[in-house]
Design a protein around this motif. Structure first.
Motif, PDB file in Angstrom:
ATOM      1  N   THR A 281      30.643  96.916 -12.220  1.00  0.00           N
ATOM      2  CA  THR A 281      31.614  95.981 -11.652  1.00  0.00           C
ATOM      3  C   THR A 281      30.844  94.910 -10.901  1.00  0.00           C
ATOM      4  N   ARG A 282      30.997  93.678 -11.314  1.00  0.00           N
ATOM      5  CA  ARG A 282      30.299  92.573 -10.638  1.00  0.00           C
ATOM      6  C   ARG A 282      31.248  91.911  -9.650  1.00  0.00           C
ATOM      7  N   ARG A 283      30.995  92.138  -8.395  1.00  0.00           N
ATOM      8  CA  ARG A 283      31.814  91.529  -7.355  1.00  0.00           C
ATOM      9  C   ARG A 283      31.326  90.098  -7.098  1.00  0.00           C
ATOM     10  N   ILE A 284      32.232  89.162  -7.038  1.00  0.00           N
ATOM     11  CA  ILE A 284      31.869  87.741  -6.889  1.00  0.00           C
ATOM     12  C   ILE A 284      32.348  87.224  -5.537  1.00  0.00           C
ATOM     13  N   PHE A 285      31.447  86.602  -4.822  1.00  0.00           N
ATOM     14  CA  PHE A 285      31.838  85.954  -3.561  1.00  0.00           C
ATOM     15  C   PHE A 285      32.632  84.689  -3.916  1.00  0.00           C
ATOM     16  N   PRO A 286      33.776  84.459  -3.265  1.00  0.00           N
ATOM     17  CA  PRO A 286      34.587  83.293  -3.653  1.00  0.00           C
ATOM     18  C   PRO A 286      33.854  81.977  -3.421  1.00  0.00           C
ATOM     19  N   PRO A 287      34.268  80.903  -4.082  1.00  0.00           N
ATOM     20  CA  PRO A 287      33.713  79.579  -3.755  1.00  0.00           C
ATOM     21  C   PRO A 287      33.893  79.343  -2.249  1.00  0.00           C
ATOM     22  N   LEU A 288      32.926  78.680  -1.634  1.00  0.00           N
ATOM     23  CA  LEU A 288      32.939  78.569  -0.164  1.00  0.00           C
ATOM     24  C   LEU A 288      34.241  77.974   0.386  1.00  0.00           C
ATOM     25  N   TRP A 289      34.753  76.925  -0.278  1.00  0.00           N
ATOM     26  CA  TRP A 289      35.971  76.292   0.244  1.00  0.00           C
ATOM     27  C   TRP A 289      37.133  77.281   0.246  1.00  0.00           C
ATOM     28  N   GLU A 290      37.120  78.184  -0.744  1.00  0.00           N
ATOM     29  CA  GLU A 290      38.205  79.155  -0.883  1.00  0.00           C
ATOM     30  C   GLU A 290      38.036  80.294   0.133  1.00  0.00           C
ATOM     31  N   PHE A 291      36.788  80.614   0.394  1.00  0.00           N
ATOM     32  CA  PHE A 291      36.510  81.628   1.408  1.00  0.00           C
ATOM     33  C   PHE A 291      37.008  81.142   2.774  1.00  0.00           C
ATOM     34  N   LEU A 292      36.716  79.864   3.065  1.00  0.00           N
ATOM     35  CA  LEU A 292      37.075  79.328   4.383  1.00  0.00           C
ATOM     36  C   LEU A 292      38.576  79.124   4.547  1.00  0.00           C
ATOM     37  N   THR A 293      39.258  78.846   3.430  1.00  0.00           N
ATOM     38  CA  THR A 293      40.697  78.567   3.558  1.00  0.00           C
ATOM     39  C   THR A 293      41.569  79.794   3.308  1.00  0.00           C
ATOM     40  N   TYR A 294      41.038  80.828   2.649  1.00  0.00           N
ATOM     41  CA  TYR A 294      41.887  81.994   2.356  1.00  0.00           C
ATOM     42  C   TYR A 294      41.214  83.340   2.612  1.00  0.00           C
ATOM     43  N   TYR A 295      40.113  83.619   1.902  1.00  0.00           N
ATOM     44  CA  TYR A 295      39.567  84.986   1.907  1.00  0.00           C
ATOM     45  C   TYR A 295      39.113  85.444   3.289  1.00  0.00           C
ATOM     46  N   MET A 296      38.541  84.520   4.046  1.00  0.00           N
ATOM     47  CA  MET A 296      38.087  84.877   5.389  1.00  0.00           C
ATOM     48  C   MET A 296      39.282  85.320   6.239  1.00  0.00           C
ATOM     49  N   TRP A 297      40.384  84.563   6.122  1.00  0.00           N
ATOM     50  CA  TRP A 297      41.583  84.847   6.930  1.00  0.00           C
ATOM     51  C   TRP A 297      42.257  86.135   6.470  1.00  0.00           C
ATOM     52  N   LYS A 298      42.202  86.394   5.170  1.00  0.00           N
ATOM     53  CA  LYS A 298      42.791  87.644   4.659  1.00  0.00           C
ATOM     54  C   LYS A 298      42.104  88.845   5.297  1.00  0.00           C
ATOM     55  N   GLU A 299      40.767  88.804   5.325  1.00  0.00           N
ATOM     56  CA  GLU A 299      40.023  89.941   5.890  1.00  0.00           C
ATOM     57  C   GLU A 299      40.225  90.044   7.404  1.00  0.00           C
ATOM     58  N   ILE A 300      40.313  88.882   8.068  1.00  0.00           N
ATOM     59  CA  ILE A 300      40.565  88.907   9.521  1.00  0.00           C
ATOM     60  C   ILE A 300      41.944  89.526   9.781  1.00  0.00           C
ATOM     61  N   PHE A 301      42.922  89.139   8.954  1.00  0.00           N
ATOM     62  CA  PHE A 301      44.280  89.673   9.092  1.00  0.00           C
ATOM     63  C   PHE A 301      44.279  91.201   8.976  1.00  0.00           C
ATOM     64  N   TYR A 302      43.615  91.730   7.921  1.00  0.00           N
ATOM     65  CA  TYR A 302      43.596  93.187   7.731  1.00  0.00           C
ATOM     66  C   TYR A 302      42.816  93.884   8.848  1.00  0.00           C
ATOM     67  N   SER A 303      41.762  93.231   9.354  1.00  0.00           N
ATOM     68  CA  SER A 303      40.991  93.839  10.448  1.00  0.00           C
ATOM     69  C   SER A 303      41.870  93.969  11.690  1.00  0.00           C
ATOM     70  N   ILE A 304      42.640  92.913  11.972  1.00  0.00           N
ATOM     71  CA  ILE A 304      43.523  92.954  13.157  1.00  0.00           C
ATOM     72  C   ILE A 304      44.592  94.033  12.976  1.00  0.00           C
ATOM     73  N   ILE A 305      45.177  94.082  11.779  1.00  0.00           N
ATOM     74  CA  ILE A 305      46.205  95.096  11.496  1.00  0.00           C
ATOM     75  C   ILE A 305      45.627  96.499  11.709  1.00  0.00           C
ATOM     76  N   ASN A 306      44.395  96.700  11.233  1.00  0.00           N
ATOM     77  CA  ASN A 306      43.764  98.019  11.375  1.00  0.00           C
ATOM     78  C   ASN A 306      43.520  98.379  12.828  1.00  0.00           C
ATOM     79  N   VAL A 307      43.197  97.365  13.643  1.00  0.00           N
ATOM     80  CA  VAL A 307      42.944  97.632  15.064  1.00  0.00           C
ATOM     81  C   VAL A 307      44.253  97.946  15.777  1.00  0.00           C
ATOM     82  N   ILE A 308      45.305  97.188  15.461  1.00  0.00           N
ATOM     83  CA  ILE A 308      46.592  97.339  16.168  1.00  0.00           C
ATOM     84  C   ILE A 308      47.322  98.622  15.769  1.00  0.00           C
ATOM     85  N   PHE A 309      47.366  98.897  14.450  1.00  0.00           N
ATOM     86  CA  PHE A 309      48.160 100.057  14.005  1.00  0.00           C
ATOM     87  C   PHE A 309      47.301 101.269  13.725  1.00  0.00           C
TER      88      PHE A 309
END
Ligand SMILES: [Fe+2]
Length: 309
Positions: A281-309
């Motif tokens: 399985t080849r995992r691909i890092f998203p294009p930087l613009w996409e990481f900054l506008t979506y993927y980074m926030w997705k992971e931050i969101f799940y990290s916060i959810i994991n801390v709270i719940f």
């Protein structure tokens, strides 16, 4: 300190803009002549030998800038897979949802995207490919929806379960193909929707439908090596009845599951040998613009959810 932060910000913004260049070039590219699944399969006829590889991904959802930018990054990696020239790569196969909404624009973009892959591309149909007039465009740009083909020592069966079911006629056809496949050492099935959801927290529950049990029992009886699916934008692999079921839906569409659970961009390299196969399985890092506008926030969101719940 302020100057350093400013410099770093300028560099990151410049790199993010730079990461948009491939997708801009894609949209400006002239549309190549489309080719059908049948024509792609014809190119495999002269392949000889028992060792080969093929690429699998699903759910590129062509036609939306987020998806296309990510798929282009996948393709730039896919095209380097043969750089060590150890195992020949015969083709790539897409497990459905080639297009975002089945529009003419989507199919045109998919046609351009597909043309960038070095090897013949075989495409299965997904539910989104039928949206609107999509079924008509699929015929024009891709060709057949259900078919089977042999390549070297392996037999591939591509089925259309885009509506989330398989009718009696389809099961009959599938069983005929499964019988034909027994002449080969390896048997693979590509179906957009897996017969079960690989992810417990998913709304999608095909295992509650009768076709799912019937399909899995057939796969077990005919000793299918692996079933490749998409639909869920995730990577997961499980084994039931000796059959490997691999969901590989990270071909470009934004993945909404946490990356720790398989919600990441990826493709598979499947290698077939004399009497066994494996995959990476080849995992691909998203294009930087996409990481900054979506993927980074997705992971931050799940990290916060994991801390709270
Ligand atoms: Fe999808």
């Amino acid at each position: 300190m302020k100057k350093i932060i400013k410099t770093i910000s300028v560099i990151v913004i410049a790199l993010a803009i730079y990461s948009l260049i491939p997708v801009t070039a894609l949209y400006l590219k002239k549309s190549p002549t489309p080719y059908t699944n049948e024509e792609a399969i014809e190119k495999l006829e002269d392949n000889k030998g028992e060792h080969f590889a093929f690429i699998v991904f699903g759910d590129n959802h062509s036609g939306l800038v987020f998806n296309d930018s990510a798929t282009l990054k996948l393709i730039s990696r896919i095209n380097r897979e043969d750089r060590f020239r150890k195992v020949p790569i015969d083709f790539a196969i897409v497990a459905g949802d080639l297009t975002n909404k089945g529009s003419l624009w989507d199919y045109r973009v998919y046609n351009k995207v597909r043309s960038l892959i070095k090897w013949p591309v075989i495409s299965a149909v997904g539910n989104h490919d039928d949206d609107g007039k999509g079924a008509e465009y699929f015929r024009e740009y891709v060709g057949k929806r259900e078919f089977a083909f042999g390549d070297r020592n392996a037999y591939f069966i591509v089925i259309d379960n885009s509506i989330g079911d398989l009718g009696d006629e389809q099961f009959k056809k599938l069983e005929d193909e499964l019988k034909a496949s027994s002449a080969y050492k390896h048997r693979f099935i590509v179906a957009h929707k897996a017969p079960f959801s690989p992810y417990q927290q998913s709304w999608y529950r095909p295992e509650l439908s009768p076709w799912s049990y019937r399909f899995m029992k057939l796969c077990e009886a005919y000793k299918i090596d692996a079933v490749f699916s998409g639909h869920e934008h995730i990577f997961k692999a499980q084994k039931f009845g000796g059959v490997k079921y691999i969901t590989t839906g990270g071909g470009g569409m934004l993945t909404h599951f946490p990356s720790a659970d398989g919600g990441f961009l990826h493709y598979l390299v499947v290698r077939v040998y004399g009497d066994y196969f494996d995959y990476e399985t080849r995992r691909i890092f998203p294009p930087l613009w996409e990481f900054l506008t979506y993927y980074m926030w997705k992971e931050i969101f799940y990290s916060i959810i994991n801390v709270i719940f």
